[in-house]
Write an enzyme that holds these catalytic residues in place. Structure first.
Site, PDB file in Angstrom:
ATOM      1  CG  ASP A 193       5.404   7.315   3.139  1.00  0.00           C
ATOM      2  OD1 ASP A 193       5.625   6.222   3.690  1.00  0.00           O
ATOM      3  OD2 ASP A 193       4.294   7.875   3.176  1.00  0.00           O
ATOM      4  CG  ASN A 201      -5.716   2.331   0.394  1.00  0.00           C
ATOM      5  OD1 ASN A 201      -5.790   2.043  -0.800  1.00  0.00           O
ATOM      6  ND2 ASN A 201      -4.649   2.044   1.117  1.00  0.00           N
ATOM      7  CG  HIS A 206      -8.255  -1.248   0.199  1.00  0.00           C
ATOM      8  ND1 HIS A 206      -7.126  -0.948   0.927  1.00  0.00           N
ATOM      9  CD2 HIS A 206      -9.299  -1.177   1.073  1.00  0.00           C
ATOM     10  CE1 HIS A 206      -7.460  -0.715   2.188  1.00  0.00           C
ATOM     11  NE2 HIS A 206      -8.782  -0.855   2.311  1.00  0.00           N
ATOM     12  CD  GLU A 236       1.904   4.186   3.178  1.00  0.00           C
ATOM     13  OE1 GLU A 236       1.667   4.944   4.130  1.00  0.00           O
ATOM     14  OE2 GLU A 236       1.664   2.955   3.209  1.00  0.00           O
TER      15      GLU A 236
END
Length: 327
Positions: A193, A201, A206, A236
């Site tokens: 992760d 973001n 983004h 993610e």
């Protein structure tokens, strides 16, 4: 003494005489063919060969070598007629690229070569070449292949999808369950992760977040083995299947990726974006648990890595969660 021109003429006449034995067969061929003498000069060809090369028959027969009409290559390695004439027996070569000198598009060919000799078998006179144009079939296969690949890969990162992960892992586990215990190999799962990805973001946008996902995916491809299956699980989060990798080896591979991401200079639109990842690792107990249970252990190890400050790899051995060294 016979002149060179007369000698060449006699050789071509001999080649044509020998070819006469195959003429009834050649008439019904649906593929392009060319007959060359021992120097590679075309002395006979059909109209399909003219269409293949994009050159008129009169010009074909005037050319000194078939190399000037058609360049054969396999895996970008050029194969001249002089190389082909070294073969003493018939051969077939698939996946040949045929590039013409007429400016026509290169063709995908199946090439057959049949050398022929004089009656005493003491002298090679030339060869009979058959060329099957499979460009259309190859393009169609490529289209199907591309569609098949697209159906199991994530369009942003190019990694495999969650669906493919589950399908592949199920197959691997079933294979091991059907083997005797001594013949089984371990299967490990790494769950990764990107740390604080929402902040990436929010702070950089983004598009920057998408770029980070692509960079991490590329680092995964470079870090893990060719036999490992890297997938984007969603957002993610990433998953990796490591066949024939035990607990320790999987942990080492996960830490190698963690280091690679930490050291990577990720720059988007002239702005450096610091990125780290956390990972959870577990190995399937074949025959004792489902892969979903193993994934739950990887997830628990990943949660512990985040709880312990992130940028960390934790391993779940079935009984406890073990953090690895950050160094």
């Amino acid at each position: 003494m016979m002149s060179e021109a007369a000698n060449s003429l006699e050789q071509r006449q001999t080649v044509e005489q020998v070819f006469g034995k195959f003429s009834h067969f050649a008439k019904v061929l649906l593929d392009a063919y060319a007959v060359v003498d021992k120097n590679g000069k075309v002395v006979k060809a059909n109209q399909l060969f003219a269409q293949l090369t994009g050159i008129k028959m009169r010009q074909i027969l005037k050319t000194e070598s078939i190399n000037e009409l058609l360049e054969f290559s396999v895996n970008d390695d050029v194969i001249g007629i002089e190389n082909l004439l070294e073969y003493e027996s018939p051969i077939r070569i698939d996946e040949v690229r045929g590039k013409t000198n007429s400016g026509a598009e290169p063709k995908n060919l199946i090439l057959g070569l049949y050398p022929f000799f004089n009656d005493e078998k003491s002298e090679k006179l030339g060869a009979f070449l058959i060329m099957r144009d499979v460009t259309a079939e190859t393009n169609l296969q490529d289209q199907y292949k591309d569609k098949a690949i697209q159906s199991i890969t994530d369009p942003l990162t190019g990694l495999f999808t969650r669906g493919y992960f589950e399908e592949y892992l199920t197959g691997q586990v079933t294979r091991m369950e059907n083997k005797a215990a001594k013949d089984r190999y371990p299967i490990s799962i790494v769950m990764c992760d990107i740390d604080f990805f929402k902040k990436v973001n929010d702070q950089y946008g983004h598009q920057a977040g998408d770029y980070v996902l692509k960079v991490v995916a590329e680092l995964m491809r470079k870090t893990f083995r060719k036999t490992d299956v890297c997938c984007r699980y969603g957002g993610e989060e990433f998953l990796v299947i490591l066949p024939a990798a035990n607990f320790e080896n999987a942990g080492h591979a996960a830490n190698k990726l963690r280091h690679a991401v930490q050291k990577a200079q990720i720059v988007f639109e002239e702005t450096h974006i610091p990125v780290t990842i956390s990972c959870g690792v577990s190995t399937i107990n074949i025959g004792q648990e489902s892969y979903e249970e193993t994934m739950a252990r990887s997830d628990a190890a990943l949660y512990e890595a985040k709880r312990s400050g992130r940028n960390l790899v934790c391993l779940h051995d079935g009984d406890q969660i073990i953090p690895t060294d950050r160094d």
